[in-house]
Design a protein around this motif. Structure first.
Motif, PDB file in Angstrom:
ATOM      1  N   LEU A   1      32.892  36.324  38.585  1.00  5.40           N
ATOM      2  CA  LEU A   1      33.549  36.904  39.757  1.00  5.40           C
ATOM      3  C   LEU A   1      35.051  36.637  39.682  1.00  5.40           C
ATOM      4  O   LEU A   1      35.474  35.541  39.351  1.00  5.40           O
TER       5      LEU A   1
ATOM      6  N   TRP B   1      33.523  42.070  40.999  1.00  6.14           N
ATOM      7  CA  TRP B   1      32.366  41.612  40.223  1.00  6.14           C
ATOM      8  C   TRP B   1      31.802  42.766  39.415  1.00  6.14           C
ATOM      9  O   TRP B   1      31.754  43.911  39.878  1.00  6.14           O
TER      10      TRP B   1
ATOM     11  N   ILE C   1      39.229  36.589  51.071  1.00  9.90           N
ATOM     12  CA  ILE C   1      40.092  37.768  50.945  1.00  9.90           C
ATOM     13  C   ILE C   1      40.691  38.176  52.289  1.00  9.90           C
ATOM     14  O   ILE C   1      41.263  39.263  52.412  1.00  9.90           O
TER      15      ILE C   1
ATOM     16  N   THR D   1      41.512  40.144  46.946  1.00  6.80           N
ATOM     17  CA  THR D   1      40.432  41.010  46.468  1.00  6.80           C
ATOM     18  C   THR D   1      39.385  40.182  45.734  1.00  6.80           C
ATOM     19  O   THR D   1      39.684  39.142  45.135  1.00  6.80           O
ATOM     20  N   LEU D   2      38.156  40.662  45.782  1.00  2.00           N
ATOM     21  CA  LEU D   2      37.057  40.125  44.991  1.00  2.00           C
ATOM     22  C   LEU D   2      36.519  41.245  44.120  1.00  2.00           C
ATOM     23  O   LEU D   2      36.343  42.379  44.597  1.00  2.00           O
TER      24      LEU D   2
ATOM     25  N   LEU E   1      31.867  33.869  49.995  1.00  4.05           N
ATOM     26  CA  LEU E   1      33.319  33.896  49.859  1.00  4.05           C
ATOM     27  C   LEU E   1      33.967  34.768  50.934  1.00  4.05           C
ATOM     28  O   LEU E   1      35.000  34.398  51.507  1.00  4.05           O
TER      29      LEU E   1
ATOM     30  N   ILE F   1      29.161  36.212  46.686  1.00  2.00           N
ATOM     31  CA  ILE F   1      30.189  37.103  47.222  1.00  2.00           C
ATOM     32  C   ILE F   1      30.199  37.041  48.752  1.00  2.00           C
ATOM     33  O   ILE F   1      31.258  36.936  49.379  1.00  2.00           O
TER      34      ILE F   1
ATOM     35  N   LEU G   1      38.651  36.578  41.705  1.00  2.00           N
ATOM     36  CA  LEU G   1      39.330  36.501  43.000  1.00  2.00           C
ATOM     37  C   LEU G   1      40.824  36.582  42.761  1.00  2.00           C
ATOM     38  O   LEU G   1      41.372  35.838  41.934  1.00  2.00           O
TER      39      LEU G   1
END
Length: 245
Positions: free
Chosen positions: A175, A167, A51, A164-165, A45, A42, A177
């Motif tokens: 995950l 989890w 994001i 947006t992410l 990313l 995360i 995305l």
């Protein structure tokens, strides 16, 4: 390498900081979540701009409260409660994702226990935090699910100006995305999350000692996280938002 919480008060934490500086030794609070494979992915990313600029984050933990032994300090009011002892992990995770620390805190709490097993502190905490990077953070630490006991689940949502992410440890898809109409599942590294976290933390700290490098979790950062956790307790007790100096 110090267990969290690093102290029971800011005054204690500052004395520890002074002692570390005078002794010239390495010091780090054990924030093992940072080395879990999901956290590492995360963070990568977010740093890569997946994001865009992060603006909001939410962390949720739901389940039953920890079954501390009957005479445990963690059960006592003077122990300051479960958010103080465990919420530091969740807040540190969010700080690491956002590269920001809290400036103000507002929190509410409540309690719901079975008659046969109670603690002297709440088992539900909701905290809203304003960060120094302009982001807003919500942390819900919900351990009300005691009848029947429920397995613990965690959920993280990060919102940016470009996507947006999301989890959760209860989602085999890994995950998620989302960028506009494009939503996809991203693979996560395989392995034992908990074990990788502790092993990575130890390897990192030992490398810092061997190579004379700075730990990833600076003591000043840990003191700010401690201040925020203390502010959650104070805000819930007083009903007021707490500004962190």
């Amino acid at each position: 390498l110090c267990e969290k919480p690093m102290a029971m008060s800011l005054a204690e934490a500052r004395r520890m900081q002074d002692a570390v500086q005078k002794a010239g030794v390495k010091f780090m609070v054990g924030m093992c979540q940072r080395w879990r494979p999901s956290h590492v992915r995360i963070r990568e990313l977010v740093r890569q701009g997946a994001i865009g600029k992060p603006t909001f984050a939410r962390f949720q933990l739901k389940g039953s409260f920890f079954l501390y032994p009957p005479q445990s300090f963690y059960r006592k009011k003077e122990g300051l409660g479960q958010f103080f002892h465990n919420g530091a992990h969740w807040l540190d995770e969010i700080c690491d994702f956002l590269e920001a620390v809290p400036e103000s805190v507002y929190a509410v709490t409540t309690s719901h226990y079975l008659p046969t097993d109670r603690m002297e502190t709440p088992n539900y905490h909701y905290a809203s935090l304003a960060m120094d990077g302009g982001q807003v953070v919500e942390i819900e630490y919900n351990q009300l699910l005691v009848d029947p006991p429920a397995p613990t689940s965690m959920h993280i949502l990060l919102v940016g100006d470009a996507g947006t992410l999301e989890w959760t440890d209860r989602n085999d898809a890994g995950l998620r995305l989302r960028r506009g109409d494009d939503a996809r599942s991203l693979p996560l590294p395989t392995g034992q999350e908990r074990e990788f976290g502790f092993a990575g933390e130890l390897d990192h700290f030992l490398d810092c000692v061997r190579n004379d490098t700075a730990p990833a979790v600076p003591i000043e950062h840990s003191i700010r996280v401690l201040a925020a956790c203390l502010a959650v307790v104070e805000s819930a007790a007083t009903g007021a938002a707490i500004q962190l100096s």
